[in-house]
Design a protein around this motif. Structure first.
Motif, PDB file in Angstrom:
ATOM      1  N   SER A  54     -34.662  37.938  13.811  1.00  0.00           N
ATOM      2  CA  SER A  54     -34.609  36.477  13.752  1.00  0.00           C
ATOM      3  C   SER A  54     -33.829  36.034  12.519  1.00  0.00           C
ATOM      4  N   ASN A  55     -34.013  36.739  11.388  1.00  0.00           N
ATOM      5  CA  ASN A  55     -33.237  36.401  10.196  1.00  0.00           C
ATOM      6  C   ASN A  55     -31.753  36.646  10.432  1.00  0.00           C
ATOM      7  N   THR A  56     -31.441  37.720  11.132  1.00  0.00           N
ATOM      8  CA  THR A  56     -30.050  38.027  11.431  1.00  0.00           C
ATOM      9  C   THR A  56     -29.454  36.944  12.322  1.00  0.00           C
ATOM     10  N   LYS A  57     -30.195  36.547  13.343  1.00  0.00           N
ATOM     11  CA  LYS A  57     -29.708  35.490  14.230  1.00  0.00           C
ATOM     12  C   LYS A  57     -29.529  34.187  13.469  1.00  0.00           C
ATOM     13  N   MET A  58     -30.504  33.878  12.611  1.00  0.00           N
ATOM     14  CA  MET A  58     -30.405  32.649  11.822  1.00  0.00           C
ATOM     15  C   MET A  58     -29.233  32.731  10.860  1.00  0.00           C
ATOM     16  N   ALA A  59     -29.025  33.897  10.254  1.00  0.00           N
ATOM     17  CA  ALA A  59     -27.917  34.059   9.319  1.00  0.00           C
ATOM     18  C   ALA A  59     -26.578  33.914  10.037  1.00  0.00           C
ATOM     19  N   LYS A  60     -26.489  34.487  11.224  1.00  0.00           N
ATOM     20  CA  LYS A  60     -25.249  34.363  12.002  1.00  0.00           C
ATOM     21  C   LYS A  60     -24.999  32.910  12.384  1.00  0.00           C
ATOM     22  N   ALA A  61     -26.037  32.240  12.837  1.00  0.00           N
ATOM     23  CA  ALA A  61     -25.887  30.827  13.214  1.00  0.00           C
ATOM     24  C   ALA A  61     -25.520  29.990  11.997  1.00  0.00           C
ATOM     25  N   SER A  62     -26.146  30.267  10.885  1.00  0.00           N
ATOM     26  CA  SER A  62     -25.845  29.535   9.652  1.00  0.00           C
ATOM     27  C   SER A  62     -24.407  29.781   9.215  1.00  0.00           C
ATOM     28  N   ALA A  63     -23.961  31.022   9.310  1.00  0.00           N
ATOM     29  CA  ALA A  63     -22.584  31.351   8.943  1.00  0.00           C
ATOM     30  C   ALA A  63     -21.593  30.633   9.854  1.00  0.00           C
ATOM     31  N   ARG A  64     -21.901  30.593  11.152  1.00  0.00           N
ATOM     32  CA  ARG A  64     -21.021  29.879  12.089  1.00  0.00           C
ATOM     33  C   ARG A  64     -20.968  28.394  11.761  1.00  0.00           C
ATOM     34  N   MET A  65     -22.123  27.816  11.460  1.00  0.00           N
ATOM     35  CA  MET A  65     -22.156  26.389  11.127  1.00  0.00           C
ATOM     36  C   MET A  65     -21.377  26.114   9.841  1.00  0.00           C
ATOM     37  N   ASN A  66     -21.545  26.965   8.839  1.00  0.00           N
ATOM     38  CA  ASN A  66     -20.796  26.790   7.596  1.00  0.00           C
ATOM     39  C   ASN A  66     -19.302  26.931   7.826  1.00  0.00           C
ATOM     40  N   LYS A  67     -18.925  27.871   8.672  1.00  0.00           N
ATOM     41  CA  LYS A  67     -17.505  28.070   8.991  1.00  0.00           C
ATOM     42  C   LYS A  67     -16.933  26.819   9.658  1.00  0.00           C
TER      43      LYS A  67
END
Length: 142
Positions: A54-67
């Motif tokens: 879940s942290n990995t998924k959240m981190a990926k989603a957060s990275a996409r949003m920041n990008k």
């Protein structure tokens, strides 16, 4: 018959049987502890894996949003910069036209110099672009 019951009571009350009961109970308790530990360990490992996923998924989603956010900000800044350049060029063009009209009205040669050749227009455009580039370089240095 009395002897048999006596032997039976001796076995029941014997210390050896008491020790065997304690050893059997100890093994039963040890077995329960081992099984409980194994189950808890497995449960904790599964929970830890799920948290990491879940942290990995959240981190990926957060990275996409920041990008996407950064790309959007860059796009907005680029559009604003282009808009400012266009406004600046428009003001220069208006000032240039205004100065040219004033210069023509001051001189009596209005009829002869009314037409500007393509070469003069190209030179004026080049001068305007060159001054824009120089101003941008100065702004970047500051």
């Amino acid at each position: 018959m009395n002897e048999k019951s006596n032997n039976k009571s001796d076995l029941v009350n014997s210390r050896a049987l008491f020790v065997l009961k304690i050893i059997t109970m100890s093994f039963a308790i040890l077995t329960c502890v081992v099984v409980a530990t194994a189950l808890l360990t497995r449960w904790i490992m599964d929970l830890n894996r799920k948290v990491k996923e879940s942290n990995t998924k959240m981190a990926k989603a957060s990275a996409r949003m920041n990008k996407f956010r950064k790309e959007r900000i860059k796009h907005i800044l680029k559009q604003r910069k282009l808009q400012l350049k266009e406004e600046k060029a428009e003001r220069k063009r208006k000032d240039y036209d205004k100065n040219r009209r004033l210069a023509y009205t001051d001189s009596d040669e209005l009829d002869d110099t009314d037409e500007i050749t393509d070469e003069e227009n190209a030179l004026n455009d080049f001068d305007n672009e060159l001054s824009d580039i120089m101003l941008e370089d100065l702004e970047d240095e500051i």
